[in-house]
Design a protein around this motif. Structure first.
Motif, short mmCIF file in Angstrom:
data_model
loop_
_atom_site.label_atom_id
_atom_site.label_comp_id
_atom_site.label_asym_id
_atom_site.label_seq_id
_atom_site.Cartn_x
_atom_site.Cartn_y
_atom_site.Cartn_z
N MET A 147 0.86 -1.18 0.00
CA MET A 147 0.00 0.00 0.00
C MET A 147 0.90 1.23 0.00
SD MET A 147 -1.38 -0.01 4.00
CE MET A 147 -2.34 -1.47 3.77
N ASN A 148 0.34 2.36 -0.37
CA ASN A 148 1.13 3.59 -0.35
C ASN A 148 1.61 3.85 1.07
OD1 ASN A 148 0.41 3.84 -3.02
ND2 ASN A 148 -1.02 5.51 -2.70
N TYR A 149 2.90 4.14 1.20
CA TYR A 149 3.47 4.38 2.52
C TYR A 149 4.66 5.32 2.37
CZ TYR A 149 5.61 3.53 7.07
OH TYR A 149 6.15 3.69 8.30
N GLU A 150 4.58 6.44 3.09
CA GLU A 150 5.60 7.48 3.01
C GLU A 150 5.85 7.82 1.54
OE1 GLU A 150 8.81 6.07 5.50
OE2 GLU A 150 7.72 6.63 7.32
N LEU B 23 -1.28 -11.47 -1.71
CA LEU B 23 -1.19 -11.38 -0.25
C LEU B 23 -1.55 -9.96 0.18
CD1 LEU B 23 2.21 -13.26 0.11
CD2 LEU B 23 -0.08 -14.22 0.31
N PHE B 24 -2.59 -9.84 1.02
CA PHE B 24 -3.07 -8.52 1.42
C PHE B 24 -3.16 -8.34 2.93
CE2 PHE B 24 -5.02 -9.67 -2.64
CZ PHE B 24 -4.50 -8.68 -3.45
N VAL B 25 -3.57 -9.40 3.62
CA VAL B 25 -3.76 -9.36 5.08
C VAL B 25 -2.95 -10.50 5.71
CG1 VAL B 25 -6.02 -8.23 4.97
CG2 VAL B 25 -5.87 -10.72 4.94
N LEU B 26 -2.76 -10.42 7.01
CA LEU B 26 -1.96 -11.44 7.70
C LEU B 26 -2.50 -12.85 7.46
CD1 LEU B 26 -1.02 -9.82 11.10
CD2 LEU B 26 0.48 -10.39 9.20
N GLU B 27 -3.79 -12.99 7.40
CA GLU B 27 -4.38 -14.31 7.16
C GLU B 27 -3.90 -14.92 5.84
OE1 GLU B 27 -8.82 -15.19 6.25
OE2 GLU B 27 -8.58 -15.15 8.45
N THR C 171 6.65 2.45 14.52
CA THR C 171 6.79 1.54 13.39
C THR C 171 5.62 0.56 13.40
OG1 THR C 171 8.08 -0.06 14.66
CG2 THR C 171 9.31 1.67 13.48
N PHE C 172 5.40 -0.12 12.29
CA PHE C 172 4.36 -1.14 12.24
C PHE C 172 4.86 -2.40 12.94
CE2 PHE C 172 2.88 0.95 8.16
CZ PHE C 172 1.67 1.39 8.69
N PRO C 173 3.96 -3.11 13.60
CA PRO C 173 4.33 -4.44 14.09
C PRO C 173 4.42 -5.40 12.90
CG PRO C 173 2.00 -4.03 14.51
CD PRO C 173 2.58 -2.77 13.92
N GLY C 174 5.03 -6.55 13.12
CA GLY C 174 5.15 -7.51 12.03
C GLY C 174 5.10 -8.94 12.52
N LYS C 175 5.03 -9.83 11.56
CA LYS C 175 5.10 -11.27 11.83
C LYS C 175 6.05 -11.86 10.80
CE LYS C 175 0.67 -11.88 14.04
NZ LYS C 175 1.07 -12.29 15.36
N TYR D 238 2.23 -4.85 9.40
CA TYR D 238 0.81 -4.61 9.21
C TYR D 238 0.30 -3.41 10.00
CZ TYR D 238 0.62 -7.28 13.58
OH TYR D 238 0.82 -7.73 14.85
N ALA D 239 -0.82 -2.87 9.48
CA ALA D 239 -1.50 -1.75 10.11
C ALA D 239 -2.49 -2.29 11.14
CB ALA D 239 -2.22 -0.92 9.04
N ASP D 240 -3.15 -1.40 11.84
CA ASP D 240 -4.10 -1.78 12.90
C ASP D 240 -5.20 -2.72 12.41
OD1 ASP D 240 -2.75 -0.30 14.77
OD2 ASP D 240 -3.98 1.48 14.49
N ASN D 241 -5.59 -2.60 11.17
CA ASN D 241 -6.68 -3.44 10.64
C ASN D 241 -6.16 -4.77 10.09
OD1 ASN D 241 -5.40 -2.65 8.33
ND2 ASN D 241 -7.16 -1.58 7.44
N LEU D 242 -4.90 -5.09 10.34
CA LEU D 242 -4.22 -6.31 9.91
C LEU D 242 -3.95 -6.37 8.41
CD1 LEU D 242 -5.84 -8.99 12.25
CD2 LEU D 242 -3.85 -7.53 12.65
N SER D 243 -4.21 -5.24 7.70
CA SER D 243 -3.78 -5.15 6.31
C SER D 243 -2.28 -4.98 6.28
CB SER D 243 -4.43 -3.94 5.62
OG SER D 243 -5.81 -4.13 5.50
N VAL D 244 -1.61 -5.71 5.41
CA VAL D 244 -0.15 -5.65 5.35
C VAL D 244 0.27 -4.43 4.54
CG1 VAL D 244 1.92 -6.87 4.59
CG2 VAL D 244 0.05 -8.14 5.66
N ALA D 245 1.09 -3.59 5.16
CA ALA D 245 1.57 -2.37 4.52
C ALA D 245 2.75 -2.66 3.61
CB ALA D 245 1.95 -1.33 5.57
#
Length: 140
Positions: A62-65, A81-85, A109-113, A126-133
């Motif tokens: 996604m657009n970031y900075e 691949l769009f969300v953590l799932e 920073t964003f958290p990650g897995k 990922y962002a708060d909504n679990l969409s991967v940035a």
């Protein structure tokens, strides 16, 4: 463009190769780390510890900075691949969590897995909504 093929190559060679096909490209060296950035394509390549060899790359989903979202032809095998799932379905359970870091004077920073795919370590931030940035891919 198969981004995985750039890992292990000289970063200057990668810069010269992709210079002809990208409109906006920059090279930066900071404290032993080198970056070839393609913000309009939503990717960058990284060389760590003064090696001059590409050790990993980042794809922005996604657009970031300053980075635009990468197009599917650039994302390649990571295009669906769009969300953590989605990552868990493809790569299995994450091997570790990456905590967000609060840096004074800037946004956290964003958290990650982190996931394993053969010899690659794939970290999905990922962002708060679990969409991967964005995702960062490197050798294990």
């Amino acid at each position: 463009m198969e981004l995985n093929n750039y890992i292990g190559r000289k970063i200057i060679d990668v810069l010269q190769e992709i210079r002809a096909s990208s409109r906006l490209i920059s090279y930066e060296k900071t404290e032993g780390n080198e970056f070839v950035e393609l913000p309009e394509d939503g990717i960058y390549f990284q060389s760590k510890n003064d090696t001059g060899i590409v050790s990993g790359f980042r794809i922005f989903l996604m657009n970031y900075e300053k980075y635009l979202s990468a197009k599917d032809n650039i994302k390649g095998r990571y295009s669906n691949l769009f969300v953590l799932e989605d990552f868990e379905r493809r790569f299995g359970s994450p091997i570790r969590d990456i905590k967000a870091i609060k840096i004074p004077g800037s946004e956290p920073t964003f958290p990650g897995k982190a996931f394993v795919d053969n010899e690659r370590l794939i970290t999905a931030y990922y962002a708060d909504n679990l969409s991967v940035a964005f995702i960062h891919i490197k050798l294990k």
